[in-house]
Design a protein around this motif. Structure first.
Motif, PDB file in Angstrom:
ATOM      1  N   UNK B  94       0.847  -1.191   0.000  1.00 14.48           N
ATOM      2  CA  UNK B  94       0.000   0.000   0.000  1.00 14.48           C
ATOM      3  C   UNK B  94       0.888   1.249   0.000  1.00 14.48           C
ATOM      4  N   UNK B  95       0.819   2.069  -1.052  1.00 13.60           N
ATOM      5  CA  UNK B  95       1.800   3.147  -1.213  1.00 13.60           C
ATOM      6  C   UNK B  95       1.672   4.266  -0.172  1.00 13.60           C
ATOM      7  N   UNK B  96       0.464   4.436   0.362  1.00 16.98           N
ATOM      8  CA  UNK B  96       0.278   5.561   1.288  1.00 16.98           C
ATOM      9  C   UNK B  96       0.530   5.157   2.733  1.00 16.98           C
ATOM     10  N   UNK B  97       0.868   3.897   2.958  1.00 15.05           N
ATOM     11  CA  UNK B  97       1.168   3.447   4.325  1.00 15.05           C
ATOM     12  C   UNK B  97       2.658   3.209   4.468  1.00 15.05           C
TER      13      UNK B  97
END
Lengths: 274, 366
Positions: B94-97
């Motif tokens: 997950x790129x935003x985590x």
């Protein structure tokens, strides 16, 4: 002329031409853009002009018009109305735009293309057509004109404005992220909250900001749908016909500053992602 | 059978509608995976191996057939109700985590308290030697680091089975070898069941307890790496895994162990491990190039022929022969003191010469 390129080893067409008169292009550009933007500059200038009428010449700097604006009861009321309308219409348009974007992105259904075109109609059609159509529709339904009718009208063209950036971003969404979340135990709602929404968040915000600005200064559709309560642009429009004072210029300048800031914010959000 | 295996697919079919009718991405696939096994699905692209994995993970629902995990019928259950986790081909972090948030995700979603989650994330970060990366975002990690995060994320909630979809294909050839061994060690160490999809036969042979070779949506053969390599059940398997020589002939005689085949007038003794032909049948013989010996010997079969080419492949030499029975390729360690025009004898044991069902098209070698 003929031997201009004689000593050049490169073919003349490949040779970058030396700029003969660099000032010429610069002055044309300034002139054209100056002509286009001068009225706005003049308006801003007049809002500071120490003169009782909305015209030149410039007689001196004053903040009286701003002072008057902030104390003007009907400007304040119409501003509050505009904010109410813009906020509600934006909320409505962004939610519906988000749903529509999802439907288009995720599902194949009959009439999908027609659906997309229909959604975009409100920004393609002249406002006057939309305005008349909605007015006729509301009066057929027996709906009394109020801020609510304006909100519905604004949400109408707000939907395609919000839909655009959301759909663009959504179409870049890697499906495997969604699968990974499901795989790790997330249910559909949680997948949306934790994975899909964070991915499209800035597009949603930027779409909403654009819808907000458009609603905030919309005039044409609003004229048809206004009941007793005026929005700010309608208030200005009304005043222009009776008393033209530099107060209008002050209001316009304030709107310009706020709208400009919102557009810049919205663009920078889009750029942030891509 | 479906009760004691951890994953059991009972003749599953995945069908996609096409313009011309139906396409079977997976057809009548039956697989039973034992607990603690390293089980590979091996095939080229379009063989149905990834679709089979997705049927186990719950990303696809079969049109026919059943899927059992731990004895429970999960055929129509969504992925979030299955006790398996997947390591995706490009890891799907997950790129935003942050790395830590990625790893914690399955625990967060299971609504464990922060007090329970934190030490387990800590432990996982340590176990995969990425302790210093916890606060970073995935975009700032190397391929190898991303792969560790993906593994940690999939393993933290201690699933019964781990599904891996070509987990090494995004890595450089150099570190792939290294990570491969780590993966095998990890699987043995925590005694987990791995179902591993790969198109790389070398990888499958090196890692697996058992391999299911897939081709055009169907399982061609299931067996240990040794069985698959030494006793291929079809000419497809024989040429997909390693190199192979193929000869065609007619059955002269056959008993319970051996068959005698007439190959272009030469009588060849072979074995019949998976396919028992009748006398007079046309069959294909498979011999691995390294099982052929140069020169005269006491081995069961012997033919003479002309050497036409020698190629160096690493530490091995590959000899190409033109024989009356057909072309043969022989690989041997070093010893190039042979002239190209020489007539030479080649011999091999009947045990290394396998009768397989006749192929529609006989290829030279794979």
């Amino acid at each position: 002329m003929i031997n201009q390129f004689a000593d050049s080893p490169v073919h003349p067409l490949l040779h970058p031409r030396k700029q003969a008169k660099p000032w010429l292009l610069a002055s044309w550009t300034t002139l054209v853009y100056g002509f286009l933007y001068l009225p706005i500059a003049v308006l801003i200038l007049m809002s500071f002009n120490d003169s009782a009428i909305l015209s030149l010449p410039f007689k001196g700097i004053t903040l009286d018009w701003y002072d008057l604006t902030f104390r003007d009861q009907s400007i304040r009321l119409s501003l509050i109305n505009s904010l109410k309308v813009a906020a509600s219409a934006t909320l409505l348009a962004t939610m519906l735009g988000l749903f529509a974007a999802f439907a288009i992105y995720r599902y194949q259904f009959f009439g999908k293309n027609a659906f997309r075109i229909a959604l975009n109609l409100p920004i393609l059609l002249p406002g006057i057509v939309t305005g008349v159509a909605m007015l006729a529709y509301f009066s057929d339904l027996g709906l009394e004109l109020s801020l609510w009718t304006i909100i519905i009208g604004h949400a109408m063209f707000g939907i395609p404005v919000a839909l655009g950036p959301i759909l663009t971003r959504l179409s870049q969404f890697p499906r495997r992220l969604e699968e990974a979340a499901y795989d790790l135990g997330a249910k559909p709602g949680e997948v949306f909250r934790d994975v899909i929404f964070p991915y499209i968040r800035s597009a949603v915000i930027s779409g909403a900001l654009l819808a907000f600005t458009l609603s905030f200064d919309e005039v044409v559709v609003t004229i048809f749908l206004t009941g007793r309560d005026n929005t700010l642009p309608i208030e200005i429009w009304g005043r222009l016909r009776t008393d033209i004072t530099p107060e209008i210029a002050a209001v316009a300048t304030l709107i310009l500053v706020v709208s400009g800031a919102i557009v810049v914010l919205s663009q920078s959000l889009i750029n942030q992602d891509s | 059978m479906k009760d004691d295996s951890i994953v059991y697919l009972e003749s599953v079919n995945k069908i996609y509608p096409t313009a011309k009718g139906e396409f079977y991405a997976v057809q009548d696939v039956t697989i039973e995976v034992q607990s603690g096994e390293f089980y590979s699905l091996l095939g080229s692209s379009g063989s149905g191996k990834t679709t089979t994995l997705r049927l186990i993970g719950g990303f696809e629902i079969p049109e026919y057939g059943q899927v059992y995990i731990g004895g429970e019928d999960v055929t129509t259950l969504p992925p979030y109700r299955r006790k398996v986790h997947t390591v995706f081909q490009n890891y799907a972090l997950f790129p935003h985590m942050t790395v830590a948030q990625n790893i914690a995700y399955s625990l967060t979603i299971a609504k464990l308290s922060q007090a329970e989650i934190a030490p387990r994330v800590e432990e996982a970060l340590k176990m995969f030697q990425i302790a210093e990366l916890g606060d970073r975002h995935p975009s700032r990690l190397s391929g190898g680091q991303q792969q560790r995060v993906a593994l940690a994320r999939a393993l933290i909630s201690r699933p019964k089975v781990l599904l891996l979809d070509e987990p090494l294909s995004a890595l450089d050839a150099k570190i792939r070898q290294e990570v491969r061994q780590e993966l095998r060690n990890l699987q043995k160490q925590i005694n987990l069941t791995f179902i591993y999809v790969t198109h790389d036969q070398e990888e499958a042979l090196a890692l697996s307890d058992r391999i299911a070779v897939m081709h055009k949506g169907q399982v061609e053969q299931i067996g240990t790496p040794k069985e698959i390599y030494d006793r291929p059940a079809s000419s497809f398997v024989a040429q997909f895994i390693g190199k192979a020589n193929f000869l065609t002939g007619r059955v002269l005689d056959i008993n319970s162990e051996f068959a005698w085949i007439d190959v272009n007038g030469t009588k060849v003794k072979a074995i019949t491990p998976s396919y028992i032909p009748a006398i007079g049948d046309s069959v294909t013989l498979m011999i691995r190039p390294e099982q052929l010996k140069l020169g005269n010997s006491e081995l069961d079969n012997q033919v003479t022929g002309r050497l036409i080419n020698i190629t160096y492949i690493g530490q091995l030499l590959e000899f190409q022969f033109e024989m009356t029975i057909g072309k043969l390729i022989v690989t041997q360690l070093g010893n190039a003191s042979i002239n190209e025009i020489e007539e030479l004898a080649i011999s091999w044991n009947a045990n290394d010469c396998i009768v397989i069902p006749p192929a529609k098209k006989v290829m030279g070698n794979g």
